[in-house]
Structures are given as structure tokens and as C-alpha cells.
Motif scaffolding. Sequence first.
Motif, PDB file in Angstrom:
ATOM      1  N   LEU A  89       0.843  -1.194   0.000  1.00  0.00           N
ATOM      2  CA  LEU A  89       0.000   0.000   0.000  1.00  0.00           C
ATOM      3  C   LEU A  89       0.877   1.242   0.000  1.00  0.00           C
ATOM      4  O   LEU A  89       1.767   1.379   0.839  1.00  0.00           O
ATOM      5  N   ARG A  90       0.640   2.117  -0.969  1.00  0.00           N
ATOM      6  CA  ARG A  90       1.420   3.362  -1.056  1.00  0.00           C
ATOM      7  C   ARG A  90       0.651   4.390  -1.871  1.00  0.00           C
ATOM      8  O   ARG A  90      -0.343   4.068  -2.497  1.00  0.00           O
ATOM      9  N   VAL A  91       1.153   5.593  -1.866  1.00  0.00           N
ATOM     10  CA  VAL A  91       0.589   6.657  -2.690  1.00  0.00           C
ATOM     11  C   VAL A  91       1.516   6.836  -3.886  1.00  0.00           C
ATOM     12  O   VAL A  91       2.713   7.047  -3.724  1.00  0.00           O
ATOM     13  N   GLU A  92       0.941   6.687  -5.069  1.00  0.00           N
ATOM     14  CA  GLU A  92       1.692   6.873  -6.315  1.00  0.00           C
ATOM     15  C   GLU A  92       0.916   7.816  -7.215  1.00  0.00           C
ATOM     16  O   GLU A  92      -0.259   7.581  -7.485  1.00  0.00           O
ATOM     17  N   HIS A  93       1.563   8.870  -7.663  1.00  0.00           N
ATOM     18  CA  HIS A  93       0.940   9.842  -8.562  1.00  0.00           C
ATOM     19  C   HIS A  93      -0.374  10.366  -7.986  1.00  0.00           C
ATOM     20  O   HIS A  93      -1.365  10.521  -8.699  1.00  0.00           O
ATOM     21  N   GLY A  94      -0.397  10.565  -6.673  1.00  0.00           N
ATOM     22  CA  GLY A  94      -1.572  11.132  -6.024  1.00  0.00           C
ATOM     23  C   GLY A  94      -2.704  10.161  -5.769  1.00  0.00           C
ATOM     24  O   GLY A  94      -3.772  10.560  -5.339  1.00  0.00           O
ATOM     25  N   ARG A  95      -2.478   8.874  -6.044  1.00  0.00           N
ATOM     26  CA  ARG A  95      -3.526   7.867  -5.831  1.00  0.00           C
ATOM     27  C   ARG A  95      -3.021   6.784  -4.903  1.00  0.00           C
ATOM     28  O   ARG A  95      -1.849   6.434  -4.904  1.00  0.00           O
ATOM     29  N   ILE A  96      -3.941   6.229  -4.139  1.00  0.00           N
ATOM     30  CA  ILE A  96      -3.597   5.134  -3.241  1.00  0.00           C
ATOM     31  C   ILE A  96      -3.645   3.838  -4.045  1.00  0.00           C
ATOM     32  O   ILE A  96      -4.641   3.549  -4.704  1.00  0.00           O
ATOM     33  N   THR A  97      -2.556   3.096  -4.015  1.00  0.00           N
ATOM     34  CA  THR A  97      -2.523   1.791  -4.673  1.00  0.00           C
ATOM     35  C   THR A  97      -2.284   0.726  -3.614  1.00  0.00           C
ATOM     36  O   THR A  97      -1.558   0.947  -2.641  1.00  0.00           O
ATOM     37  N   LEU A  98      -2.918  -0.423  -3.796  1.00  0.00           N
ATOM     38  CA  LEU A  98      -2.797  -1.505  -2.816  1.00  0.00           C
ATOM     39  C   LEU A  98      -1.562  -2.347  -3.041  1.00  0.00           C
ATOM     40  O   LEU A  98      -1.051  -2.949  -2.115  1.00  0.00           O
ATOM     41  N   GLY A  99      -1.080  -2.422  -4.254  1.00  0.00           N
ATOM     42  CA  GLY A  99       0.048  -3.286  -4.558  1.00  0.00           C
ATOM     43  C   GLY A  99      -0.395  -4.736  -4.549  1.00  0.00           C
ATOM     44  O   GLY A  99      -1.593  -5.043  -4.505  1.00  0.00           O
ATOM     45  N   PRO A 100       0.562  -5.660  -4.588  1.00  0.00           N
ATOM     46  CA  PRO A 100       0.199  -7.083  -4.575  1.00  0.00           C
ATOM     47  C   PRO A 100      -0.487  -7.437  -3.257  1.00  0.00           C
ATOM     48  O   PRO A 100      -0.114  -6.931  -2.199  1.00  0.00           O
ATOM     49  N   ILE A 101      -1.499  -8.293  -3.347  1.00  0.00           N
ATOM     50  CA  ILE A 101      -2.248  -8.692  -2.161  1.00  0.00           C
ATOM     51  C   ILE A 101      -2.563 -10.183  -2.276  1.00  0.00           C
ATOM     52  O   ILE A 101      -2.894 -10.670  -3.353  1.00  0.00           O
ATOM     53  N   ARG A 102      -2.435 -10.904  -1.171  1.00  0.00           N
ATOM     54  CA  ARG A 102      -2.743 -12.340  -1.167  1.00  0.00           C
ATOM     55  C   ARG A 102      -4.240 -12.533  -1.370  1.00  0.00           C
ATOM     56  O   ARG A 102      -5.059 -11.688  -0.985  1.00  0.00           O
ATOM     57  N   ILE A 103      -4.607 -13.654  -1.949  1.00  0.00           N
ATOM     58  CA  ILE A 103      -6.010 -13.929  -2.266  1.00  0.00           C
ATOM     59  C   ILE A 103      -6.883 -13.902  -1.013  1.00  0.00           C
ATOM     60  O   ILE A 103      -7.963 -13.307  -1.019  1.00  0.00           O
ATOM     61  N   ASP A 104      -6.419 -14.511   0.074  1.00  0.00           N
ATOM     62  CA  ASP A 104      -7.256 -14.511   1.285  1.00  0.00           C
ATOM     63  C   ASP A 104      -7.419 -13.105   1.852  1.00  0.00           C
ATOM     64  O   ASP A 104      -8.488 -12.749   2.350  1.00  0.00           O
ATOM     65  N   ASP A 105      -6.389 -12.274   1.754  1.00  0.00           N
ATOM     66  CA  ASP A 105      -6.508 -10.879   2.205  1.00  0.00           C
ATOM     67  C   ASP A 105      -7.451 -10.104   1.284  1.00  0.00           C
ATOM     68  O   ASP A 105      -8.252  -9.280   1.748  1.00  0.00           O
ATOM     69  N   ALA A 106      -7.375 -10.370  -0.021  1.00  0.00           N
ATOM     70  CA  ALA A 106      -8.271  -9.705  -0.971  1.00  0.00           C
ATOM     71  C   ALA A 106      -9.724 -10.086  -0.685  1.00  0.00           C
ATOM     72  O   ALA A 106     -10.620  -9.234  -0.736  1.00  0.00           O
ATOM     73  N   ALA A 107      -9.951 -11.356  -0.367  1.00  0.00           N
ATOM     74  CA  ALA A 107     -11.320 -11.808  -0.058  1.00  0.00           C
ATOM     75  C   ALA A 107     -11.833 -11.124   1.209  1.00  0.00           C
ATOM     76  O   ALA A 107     -12.989 -10.679   1.257  1.00  0.00           O
ATOM     77  N   ARG A 108     -10.985 -11.021   2.261  1.00  0.00           N
ATOM     78  CA  ARG A 108     -11.405 -10.343   3.495  1.00  0.00           C
ATOM     79  C   ARG A 108     -11.687  -8.869   3.231  1.00  0.00           C
ATOM     80  O   ARG A 108     -12.667  -8.310   3.735  1.00  0.00           O
ATOM     81  N   LEU A 109     -10.847  -8.234   2.432  1.00  0.00           N
ATOM     82  CA  LEU A 109     -11.061  -6.824   2.101  1.00  0.00           C
ATOM     83  C   LEU A 109     -12.362  -6.655   1.318  1.00  0.00           C
ATOM     84  O   LEU A 109     -13.136  -5.739   1.599  1.00  0.00           O
TER      85      LEU A 109
END
Length: 120
Positions: A89-109
Amino acid sequence: MTDIDTRTHTPAPPSPSAELWAALGEAGLSARVTPPDADAQNPVRITLLNPTDARQLARLIRTGTKRTLKAARTLREICEGYRIDLPGLRVEHGRITLGPIRIDDAARLARLLDAVPQAS
């Protein structure tokens, strides 16, 4: 290189160095902006910025990004509370990007956000 696109007859967008120079001027800051070489391999450079203007530019950058950085920090804290790991998770070009995320974390999110599953 012309200021008009010959196919559409619309003005060409300003160069990055011209855009930066104009923005600095609009903010009341006086700086010399050096455009990149013709091959665009060298970066745009800001030179000859006095200390007072440098402080003001730093303040403007911080003010302009404050809300986005705060939102990213809050999102990170919320996700940590739900044990959702977002190491990229970071701010790039003024936007928040999540970056790579594990499938189980993506499902919880997705559940946390009450997302609707996509039809296959």
C-alpha cells in the motif's frame, strides 16, 4: 516540433518543464526549470530556487498530498485491525494503490467493503 497537432488542429499539450514552470509561477515561486534533452533521457530539473521559495514549495507539496497520505494511513490502520496484510500500500501519482495482495486478504477486504462478486 510545433505547438499545433497537424492532424487535429488542436494545441499540443505543454511540455512537462513548461507546465512545471507555469505552476511554480502561479504559486508565486521563482525558479528556473530546465527541460529534458531532445531524447527525453534526462529529467526535468528545477534550478536556482532560493531557500524561502524552496521551503514554500515543500509546504505546498505537503499540503497538496496531506489528505491522500492521511487516507492511506487510515486505510492501512483499518486493514491491520482486520488482519488484512497490504505490504504494498502506497501513494503513487496522487492515488492510493494496494500493490500485490494475497487472495485470502483480498477476499477479506472485499467482504469488509461489501463488494459484489463479479459474474464469470
